[in-house]
Design a protein around this motif. Structure first.
Motif, mmCIF file in Angstrom:
data_model
loop_
_atom_site.group_PDB
_atom_site.id
_atom_site.type_symbol
_atom_site.label_atom_id
_atom_site.label_comp_id
_atom_site.label_asym_id
_atom_site.label_seq_id
_atom_site.Cartn_x
_atom_site.Cartn_y
_atom_site.Cartn_z
ATOM 1 N N MET A 17 0.825 -1.206 0.000
ATOM 2 C CA MET A 17 0.000 0.000 0.000
ATOM 3 C C MET A 17 0.867 1.267 0.000
ATOM 4 S SD MET A 17 -2.901 1.405 -0.235
ATOM 5 C CE MET A 17 -4.022 0.014 -0.071
ATOM 6 N N GLN B 62 -10.650 2.550 7.060
ATOM 7 C CA GLN B 62 -10.050 1.670 6.067
ATOM 8 C C GLN B 62 -9.268 0.549 6.746
ATOM 9 O OE1 GLN B 62 -10.768 2.489 2.628
ATOM 10 N NE2 GLN B 62 -12.147 3.696 3.918
ATOM 11 N N ASN C 215 -6.498 -0.854 5.762
ATOM 12 C CA ASN C 215 -5.067 -0.584 5.775
ATOM 13 C C ASN C 215 -4.804 0.707 6.542
ATOM 14 O OD1 ASN C 215 -2.559 0.849 4.442
ATOM 15 N ND2 ASN C 215 -2.301 -1.341 4.071
ATOM 16 N N PHE D 110 -3.209 3.683 4.468
ATOM 17 C CA PHE D 110 -4.172 4.335 3.575
ATOM 18 C C PHE D 110 -5.194 5.121 4.385
ATOM 19 C CE2 PHE D 110 -8.038 4.370 0.934
ATOM 20 C CZ PHE D 110 -7.524 5.003 -0.189
#
Length: 290
Positions: A1, A136, A138, A141
Motif C-alpha cells: 500500500m 479503512q 489498511n 491508507f
C-alpha cells in the motif's frame, strides 16, 4: 500500500489530461479483469436501465470503470496539490458562497458519484463540516485518507458505530453534515423505497435528522468537466417543504433526486455497489448466480 500511495503522489504532479487518460486506461483493464464487480454493475444497469440494449449497458459499465479508476488516481491531486491548483480545476456552481448557503443547520446531500471526494474538498476549502467515515482496513491508507479530507479545515468524522447523536450535536454546533445515504446497509434504520422502480433498502436517517434538528437539505453533486479540464461541483438550492410529516415520502423524494442525477451522468454513478442486495422477505437477491 505504501508503494501505491507513493505512485499516486508521483502521478499527482502530472497535468490532469495525462493523469485522466492514465486512469481511463487502467479502468479499461479493470473492467476486463474484475469479473465479479463487472457482473454487479451490469446487474444494476439491467435493473435500473432496462430501456438500454445489452451492448449499451456493457459500454456504460466500461465507462463507469474508467470513471471510477480516474477518480482514484486523481484523488492524489485532491490530497497533495496546492489550493491554488485545486481552485483552478474545480468549477463551483452555487447560488452564493458555500458559507452562505450552509448557514444554519444544513445537511449536504452527496450521493455516491465517483467524484464525491471533489465535493468534499470543494466544501472543506471554504468551511468546516462533519461526515460519516468508514475506517479503512489498511492503516497507512486510512491515515492518508483522513489527512487528505481534513487538510484545509477541521472535519469532524464519525463512524456508523457512533450512532446519530454526535451528528445531531455537530449540526447544533453549526457544522454542516456531509451525508451519503444512498447505499444498502441492510434493513436496520431503513425502509424499502423505490429506486429506479426497484424496491431498495434505503436509510431514512436524512429525513429523521432533518426533522429533529430543523436542518435544510442542500444537495451537492461533483462530476467531471469534459476534456479532462477538472471537475464541476454543483450546490443545488435548498429543498423546500422537507421532510414533512411522512418519512417514507421524504426518502422517496431523495431517491428520485438521485435517479435524476444518475441519468445526467450515468457513467459516474456508483454501479459496482450491490444497491439491491437487501430484499423484501421471500425475494431472492438479484446478484445470486443462477
Amino acid at each position: 500500500m505504501r508503494a501505491l500511495i507513493g505512485i499516486m503522489w508521483l502521478l499527482h504532479w502530472l497535468p490532469l489530461p495525462l493523469l485522466g487518460r492514465f486512469g481511463d486506461a487502467v479502468g479499461r483493464l479493470l473492467f476486463a479483469l474484475l469479473r465479479k464487480r463487472r457482473a454487479i454493475a451490469l446487474t444494476n444497469l439491467r435493473l435500473c436501465m432496462p430501456e438500454l440494449s445489452e451492448a449499451e449497458r456493457v459500454t456504460l459499465a466500461r465507462r463507469h470503470f474508467q470513471a471510477y479508476s480516474r477518480s482514484v488516481w486523481e484523488r492524489g491531486i485532491l490530497w497533495w496539490a496546492s489550493e491554488a491548483r485545486l481552485r483552478r480545476l474545480i468549477q463551483v456552481e452555487a447560488e452564493g458562497s458555500v458559507a452562505g448557503i450552509t448557514a444554519g443547520p444544513t445537511i449536504l446531500l452527496c450521493p455516491h458519484f465517483v467524484c464525491l471526494d471533489v465535493a468534499g474538498v470543494a466544501t472543506a476549502m471554504e468551511i468546516s463540516a462533519s461526515s460519516m467515515y468508514v475506517q479503512q482496513k489498511n492503516a497507512t491508507f486510512d491515515k492518508v485518507l483522513r489527512a487528505g479530507r481534513s487538510r484545509f479545515r477541521p472535519v469532524r468524522l464519525f463512524t456508523r458505530q457512533d450512532g446519530i447523536k454526535p451528528i445531531m450535536r455537530a449540526l447544533r454546533d453549526g457544522l454542516p453534515y456531509f451525508m451519503l445515504p444512498d447505499m444498502d446497509f441492510g434493513p436496520k434504520d431503513a425502509e424499502f423505497v423505490p429506486f429506479f422502480g426497484i424496491q431498495a433498502a434505503t436509510l431514512t436517517a436524512m429525513a429523521r435528522i432533518a426533522a429533529a434538528t430543523g436542518s435544510k437539505i442542500v444537495p451537492v453533486i461533483a462530476t467531471f468537466l469534459p476534456g479532462y479540464r477538472g471537475w464541476r461541483v454543483k450546490y443545488y438550492p435548498a429543498w423546500t417543504d422537507y421532510p414533512g410529516a411522512d418519512v417514507t415520502a421524504a426518502t422517496l423524494r431523495m431517491n428520485r433526486f438521485i435517479e435524476e442525477q444518475a441519468r445526467l451522468a450515468p457513467a459516474e454513478y456508483f454501479w459496482t455497489h450491490k444497491r439491491f442486495k437487501t430484499r423484501p422477505p421471500g425475494e431472492p437477491s438479484p446478484y445470486e448466480r443462477k
